[in-house]
Enzyme design. Sequence first.
Site, PDB file in Angstrom:
ATOM      1  N   ASN A 109      -1.005 -11.438   4.621  1.00 24.35           N
ATOM      2  CA  ASN A 109      -2.305 -10.839   5.228  1.00 24.35           C
ATOM      3  C   ASN A 109      -2.005  -9.553   3.477  1.00 24.35           C
ATOM      4  O   ASN A 109      -0.914  -8.594   3.889  1.00 24.35           O
ATOM      5  CB  ASN A 109      -2.835 -10.166   5.457  1.00 24.35           C
ATOM      6  CG  ASN A 109      -3.718  -9.274   5.931  1.00 24.35           C
ATOM      7  OD1 ASN A 109      -4.337  -9.297   4.935  1.00 24.35           O
ATOM      8  ND2 ASN A 109      -4.052  -8.327   6.371  1.00 24.35           N
ATOM      9  N   TRP A 110      -2.644  -9.685   2.296  1.00 21.48           N
ATOM     10  CA  TRP A 110      -2.354  -9.024   0.854  1.00 21.48           C
ATOM     11  C   TRP A 110      -2.928  -7.815   1.105  1.00 21.48           C
ATOM     12  O   TRP A 110      -2.894  -6.879   0.601  1.00 21.48           O
ATOM     13  CB  TRP A 110      -2.302  -9.705   0.273  1.00 21.48           C
ATOM     14  CG  TRP A 110      -1.055 -10.940  -0.813  1.00 21.48           C
ATOM     15  CD1 TRP A 110       0.041 -10.841   0.648  1.00 21.48           C
ATOM     16  CD2 TRP A 110      -1.243 -11.731  -1.547  1.00 21.48           C
ATOM     17  NE1 TRP A 110       0.621 -11.272  -0.558  1.00 21.48           N
ATOM     18  CE2 TRP A 110       0.119 -12.471  -1.354  1.00 21.48           C
ATOM     19  CE3 TRP A 110      -2.260 -12.168  -2.683  1.00 21.48           C
ATOM     20  CZ2 TRP A 110       0.882 -13.402  -2.585  1.00 21.48           C
ATOM     21  CZ3 TRP A 110      -1.083 -13.310  -3.395  1.00 21.48           C
ATOM     22  CH2 TRP A 110      -0.206 -13.854  -3.651  1.00 21.48           C
ATOM     23  N   LYS A 111      -3.993  -7.798   2.115  1.00 21.77           N
ATOM     24  CA  LYS A 111      -4.707  -6.953   2.038  1.00 21.77           C
ATOM     25  C   LYS A 111      -5.599  -6.079   0.812  1.00 21.77           C
ATOM     26  O   LYS A 111      -6.197  -7.666  -0.084  1.00 21.77           O
ATOM     27  CB  LYS A 111      -3.958  -5.502   2.678  1.00 21.77           C
ATOM     28  CG  LYS A 111      -3.872  -5.475   3.660  1.00 21.77           C
ATOM     29  CD  LYS A 111      -3.248  -4.901   4.668  1.00 21.77           C
ATOM     30  CE  LYS A 111      -2.394  -5.394   6.243  1.00 21.77           C
ATOM     31  NZ  LYS A 111      -1.620  -4.226   7.228  1.00 21.77           N
ATOM     32  N   HIS A 124      -9.909  -8.126  11.909  1.00 19.97           N
ATOM     33  CA  HIS A 124      -8.105  -7.491  11.564  1.00 19.97           C
ATOM     34  C   HIS A 124      -8.351  -5.429  12.121  1.00 19.97           C
ATOM     35  O   HIS A 124      -9.180  -5.030  11.786  1.00 19.97           O
ATOM     36  CB  HIS A 124      -8.193  -7.169  10.372  1.00 19.97           C
ATOM     37  CG  HIS A 124      -7.038  -7.023   9.303  1.00 19.97           C
ATOM     38  ND1 HIS A 124      -6.611  -5.393   9.733  1.00 19.97           N
ATOM     39  CD2 HIS A 124      -5.313  -7.279   9.809  1.00 19.97           C
ATOM     40  CE1 HIS A 124      -5.007  -5.319   9.425  1.00 19.97           C
ATOM     41  NE2 HIS A 124      -4.281  -6.894   9.467  1.00 19.97           N
ATOM     42  N   GLU A 127      -7.937  -2.686  10.377  1.00 18.30           N
ATOM     43  CA  GLU A 127      -8.582  -2.360   9.282  1.00 18.30           C
ATOM     44  C   GLU A 127     -10.316  -2.487   9.316  1.00 18.30           C
ATOM     45  O   GLU A 127     -10.894  -1.554   9.096  1.00 18.30           O
ATOM     46  CB  GLU A 127      -7.857  -2.503   8.570  1.00 18.30           C
ATOM     47  CG  GLU A 127      -6.557  -2.113   8.168  1.00 18.30           C
ATOM     48  CD  GLU A 127      -5.533  -2.695   7.241  1.00 18.30           C
ATOM     49  OE1 GLU A 127      -5.845  -3.598   6.456  1.00 18.30           O
ATOM     50  OE2 GLU A 127      -4.242  -2.651   7.726  1.00 18.30           O
ATOM     51  N   GLU A 151      -1.510  -7.770  17.324  1.00 17.76           N
ATOM     52  CA  GLU A 151      -1.808  -6.115  16.095  1.00 17.76           C
ATOM     53  C   GLU A 151      -1.411  -5.212  16.625  1.00 17.76           C
ATOM     54  O   GLU A 151      -2.878  -4.234  16.177  1.00 17.76           O
ATOM     55  CB  GLU A 151      -1.899  -6.443  15.223  1.00 17.76           C
ATOM     56  CG  GLU A 151      -2.095  -7.647  14.231  1.00 17.76           C
ATOM     57  CD  GLU A 151      -2.170  -7.461  12.288  1.00 17.76           C
ATOM     58  OE1 GLU A 151      -1.253  -8.137  11.892  1.00 17.76           O
ATOM     59  OE2 GLU A 151      -3.314  -6.823  12.018  1.00 17.76           O
ATOM     60  N   GLY A 190       1.558  -7.725   6.317  1.00 16.28           N
ATOM     61  CA  GLY A 190       1.493  -7.187   5.340  1.00 16.28           C
ATOM     62  C   GLY A 190       2.206  -6.716   3.972  1.00 16.28           C
ATOM     63  O   GLY A 190       2.741  -7.217   3.344  1.00 16.28           O
ATOM     64  N   GLY A 191       3.003  -6.013   4.117  1.00 13.79           N
ATOM     65  CA  GLY A 191       3.794  -5.525   3.208  1.00 13.79           C
ATOM     66  C   GLY A 191       4.697  -5.656   2.207  1.00 13.79           C
ATOM     67  O   GLY A 191       5.101  -6.663   1.675  1.00 13.79           O
TER      68      GLY A 191
HETATM   69  P1  13P Z   1       2.306  -4.407   7.765  1.00 16.11           P
HETATM   70  O1  13P Z   1       3.398  -5.621   7.757  1.00 16.11           O
HETATM   71  O2  13P Z   1       1.930  -3.700   6.232  1.00 16.11           O
HETATM   72  O3  13P Z   1       2.643  -3.629   9.207  1.00 16.11           O
HETATM   73  O4  13P Z   1       0.304  -4.845   8.184  1.00 16.11           O
HETATM   74  C1  13P Z   1       0.565  -5.643   9.124  1.00 16.11           C
HETATM   75  C2  13P Z   1      -1.087  -5.732   9.073  1.00 16.11           C
HETATM   76  O5  13P Z   1      -1.974  -5.657   9.021  1.00 16.11           O
HETATM   77  C3  13P Z   1      -1.319  -7.488   8.736  1.00 16.11           C
HETATM   78  O6  13P Z   1      -2.192  -8.254   8.910  1.00 16.11           O
END
Ligand code: 13P
Length: 256
Positions: free
Chosen positions: A13-15, A99, A101, A171, A238-239
Amino acid sequence: MGQDKRRPLLAANWKMHKTVSEMEEFLSSFLKMVSGIDDRDIFIAPSFVCLHDMVKLLKGTQVEPAAQNMFYKEEGAFTGEVSPKMLTSIGVSLVILGHSERRHIFHEDDELIGKKMESAISHGMRPVFCVGETLEEREKGLTSTVLKNQLSRGLQGIKESDTGRVIVAYEPVWAIGTGKTATLEQIQEAHALLRSEIGKLAGEDIAQKVRILYGGSVKPGNIKDIMGLDDVDGALVGGASLEPESFAQIVRFEEN
Ligand code: 13P
């Protein structure tokens, strides 16, 4: 469960990261690193700006493109939104919904997420449905109540037989982007709870088929142990998915 373990799924998930040229650069390295790996599923959810180009670049590879969100209507006066019809028309059938966020920064509630889930299923898509408790909820002992409520509200409009098309992602909000991974015990406990709740809602057969991903500070250094847990079928990253090397290491989790 051991003998018919579900197919692993490693998801990025590249956000709100990466321009189109950065996406192209990533794929030109990453696709070489994972070429020939065909015993697991891999998907990448870039921004909407990158999505159509990514669909073309991933043609003929085993990596699938995914959307990070969508609205539930097909079209209309909904400024800034993207519809299931638009996504499926370019060949995208995976979509991340609910998600944390979206829930916390953009105030999406269970009702809206439920409508999006229903819409994704009715458009033949496969939603990646995210649930997770905040730190405050965990500290108050509310984790299982929160997870059960989010799950039942998200799946409410979906027929039992369609539940098998849902991918669930656990998550914990306090583990996202914080470097603070949940412990293996916390992860397994939450995943087992989710699977048992899916069983109550859709039957045991479906519950055994549904893949449940863990997300929250997944890295090359912790993915192997996390993937070793009984009820973990993959990760939503994510990161650590932003660099080709580190996401490729996560995809090849056994080798870490
Ligand atoms: P991180 O891996 O950056 O903690 O993010 C997790 C995430 O929200 C994946 O959807």
